[in-house]
Design an enzyme around this catalytic site. Structure first.
Site, mmCIF file in Angstrom:
data_model
loop_
_atom_site.group_PDB
_atom_site.id
_atom_site.type_symbol
_atom_site.label_atom_id
_atom_site.label_comp_id
_atom_site.label_asym_id
_atom_site.label_seq_id
_atom_site.Cartn_x
_atom_site.Cartn_y
_atom_site.Cartn_z
ATOM 1 N N SER A 169 37.961 42.022 40.092
ATOM 2 C CA SER A 169 38.083 41.489 39.168
ATOM 3 C C SER A 169 38.345 43.041 37.854
ATOM 4 C CB SER A 169 37.961 40.340 38.172
ATOM 5 O OG SER A 169 36.746 41.142 37.765
ATOM 6 N N LYS A 170 39.494 42.636 37.072
ATOM 7 C CA LYS A 170 39.767 44.267 36.426
ATOM 8 C C LYS A 170 38.277 44.600 35.232
ATOM 9 C CE LYS A 170 41.730 44.116 32.160
ATOM 10 N NZ LYS A 170 40.668 45.676 31.061
ATOM 11 N N ARG A 171 37.972 43.133 35.431
ATOM 12 C CA ARG A 171 36.437 42.915 34.583
ATOM 13 C C ARG A 171 35.271 44.670 35.631
ATOM 14 N NH1 ARG A 171 34.781 38.359 33.438
ATOM 15 N NH2 ARG A 171 36.791 37.112 33.343
ATOM 16 N N ASP A 204 35.941 47.488 34.782
ATOM 17 C CA ASP A 204 35.769 47.945 33.141
ATOM 18 C C ASP A 204 34.041 47.988 33.241
ATOM 19 O OD1 ASP A 204 38.336 47.977 32.565
ATOM 20 O OD2 ASP A 204 38.064 45.986 31.347
#
Ligand code: GLU
Length: 508
Positions: free
Chosen positions: A264-266, A269
């Site tokens: 995921s994008k998380r 990040d």
């Protein structure tokens, strides 16, 4: 006659394209090219609530950057257009009508509030509400209402949806080209909404109708669409269009670096890597998500890395150009289980592609970085510099980190090296080196080295005793390419100047 292979990448413009989406596009592209077929780009924008401005442009730009140029589709055109589903709106109604007429679908009038209420009720009983063969007969639809009431509701403009009437207890069996035989029993499936009274089809109907009309031969898409496959197969069947319907292949998920769960994008990040091909600015929050392009990845490195996420050539080979991938790509070598993403491996690929580039090409890429800093070296000079530091770099931006001292004197000196190597007599020694250098007329690495070595032998000084402090003076740290190459490249006056400056600053 063999049909021409036609595949499509069919993203919904609901945000930036995830790298998993790029891999789906890639595998479609490779499959099409391998079989001399067509690769289409269709934008599936039937869900207007999820439309995000800029997402379609982003998708097109990302595919272009990756070299996955569609033969047909949005932004390209073709004989099967339009390729944006919102522009095909009038085409779908007759398919929905035919399903109703033939008893494969029904009108449902239950309001959102009513359905919500039911969901809550079921939850209290620790059950999950589903609009299906168990519940449909107690709900407000054309199966339970009288024909008069149904036409009255339709005529009065009451909003409705058309739902697929999932048949009872049928096994839907399909040979997925990646997964092999997969089977679903229809009792496990609900009555999906196919069409809404605003005239818009939902994903399922539009997807099937368009694949049919666009003569798609193979559907290659992410695993998350596998549960929709039985419905899609039944739709082809119920619409009487299953004769030439596409074969299905469902790609494995891309997993988090730790191996569990979807990437995921998380994760990006948290761990500092991009999950999107290009930088994306969320139009609502103005939040930025990093992109492979802006992070300095080469598109061929990105593509090479993606190709091996879930597919393997069956040999040890790891580096592939697009042409090589087209040559050997095979859906049967795509794995069923999830493919773990390794951000370090992505960098490793980039390093490889950077090492493959000629100093001339890299110098061309590095020049704008320097220009932005107000530095404009001669291109031949820059090529030489790049050739000396290239092997230490993963990204073009690393060239600066590895070579800034070629363009400007160090602003500070590595403290640890000073402690270890800067002795009380170092200044005196360096001053005599500075004087020695002044006497050299042929300022070339070779002759500087010769003169220097002769001097050291004559003085009986150990090389390290002087070399490390000189390097510190020129570079600011104890690493970097060959010292005499640096001397030659920055020039005689600059070399001597930096040595004297270091003596002033360090002994000060
Ligand atoms: N619109 C779907 C998506 O966003 C397409 C799924 C499919 O390829 O059928 O992924």
């Amino acid at each position: 006659m063999e049909r021409k292979v036609r595949v499509r990448f069919a993203p919904s413009p609901t945000g930036p394209l995830h790298m998993g989406g790029v891999r789906t596009a890639l595998f479609n592209y490779l499959f099409a090219k391998k079989h001399g077929g067509d690769f289409l780009l269709r934008i599936e924008d039937t869900d207007q609530n999820r439309f995000v401005p800029g997402a379609e442009e982003y998708i097109i730009e990302a595919l272009k950057w990756c070299g996955l140029v569609p033969d047909e589709g949005v932004g390209v055109g073709g004989n099967f257009g339009p390729y944006r589903q919102s522009e095909r709106k009038p085409m779908y109604k007759k398919y929905a009508d035919s399903l109703i007429e033939n008893g494969f679908a029904y009108y449902a009038f239950d309001s959102a509030e009513e359905l919500d209420g039911l969901r809550k009720e079921f939850e209290l009983r620790k059950e999950v509400f589903s609009y299906d063969l168990h519940t449909r007969n107690n709900l407000k639809n054309s199966l339970t209402l009288s024909p008069e009431e149904v036409s009255e509701r339709l005529q009065s403009g009451q909003s409705y949806v058309i739902r697929f009437k999932m048949p009872e207890n049928r096994d839907i069996v399909e040979e997925d080209l990646i997964r092999g035989r997969v089977s679903f029993n229809t009792n496990q499936l609900d009555d999906k909404v196919l069409f809404k009274s605003d005239g818009m089809p939902t994903y399922h109907l539009a997807n099937v109708v368009d694949d049919h009309l666009m003569q798609i031969t193979h559907v290659i898409r992410g695993e998350e669409w596998l549960p929709s496959m039985p419905l899609h197969i039944l739709l082809y069947e119920s619409l009487g269009i299953s004769e030439n319907r596409p074969r299905f292949s469902h790609l494995p998920l891309i997993l988090k670096p730790e191996g569990k769960g979807k990437l995921s994008k998380r994760d990006g990040d948290k761990m500092g890597f991009p999950v999107f091909p290009l930088l994306w600015k969320d139009p609502e929050t103005s939040e930025f998500s990093r992109g492979y392009r802006e992070d300095g990845y080469f598109p061929d490195a990105f593509i090479n890395m993606l190709a091996l996420l879930g597919w393997s050539p069956g040999t040890e080979q790891e580096f592939f150009s697009m042409d090589e991938l087209i040559e050997i790509f095979d859906l049967s070598r795509v794995v069923k289980s999830g493919a773990r993403f390794d951000p370090e491996k992505a960098k490793w690929f980039n390093r490889h592609y950077l090492q493959q580039k000629s100093p001339a090409e890299l110098a061309g890429l590095f020049m704008p970085v320097l220009n932005e800093k107000g530095i404009s070296p001669e291109i031949h000079q820059l090529e030489k510099i790049v050739g000396m530091i290239q092997e230490r770099c993963e990204f073009v931006k690393d060239l600066w980190e590895q070579g800034h001292f070629f363009f400007q004197a160090p602003k500070s000196y590595d403290e640890k090296t000073i402690q270890k190597k800067w002795k009380p007599d170092t200044n005196e020694k360096l001053e005599s080196i500075a004087e020695l250098f002044e006497s050299i007329s042929d300022w070339k690495a070779e002759s500087i080295k010769e003169t220097f070595s002769a001097f050291m032998t004559q003085k009986e000084w150990g090389f390290g005793v002087v070399m490390v402090p000189i390097r510190l003076a020129l570079v600011g740290s104890s690493s970097g390419p060959d010292l005499f190459d640096i001397c030659e490249l920055i020039g005689k006056a600059e070399t001597i100047g930096r040595i004297r400056t270091a003596c002033e600053k360090i002994n000060g």
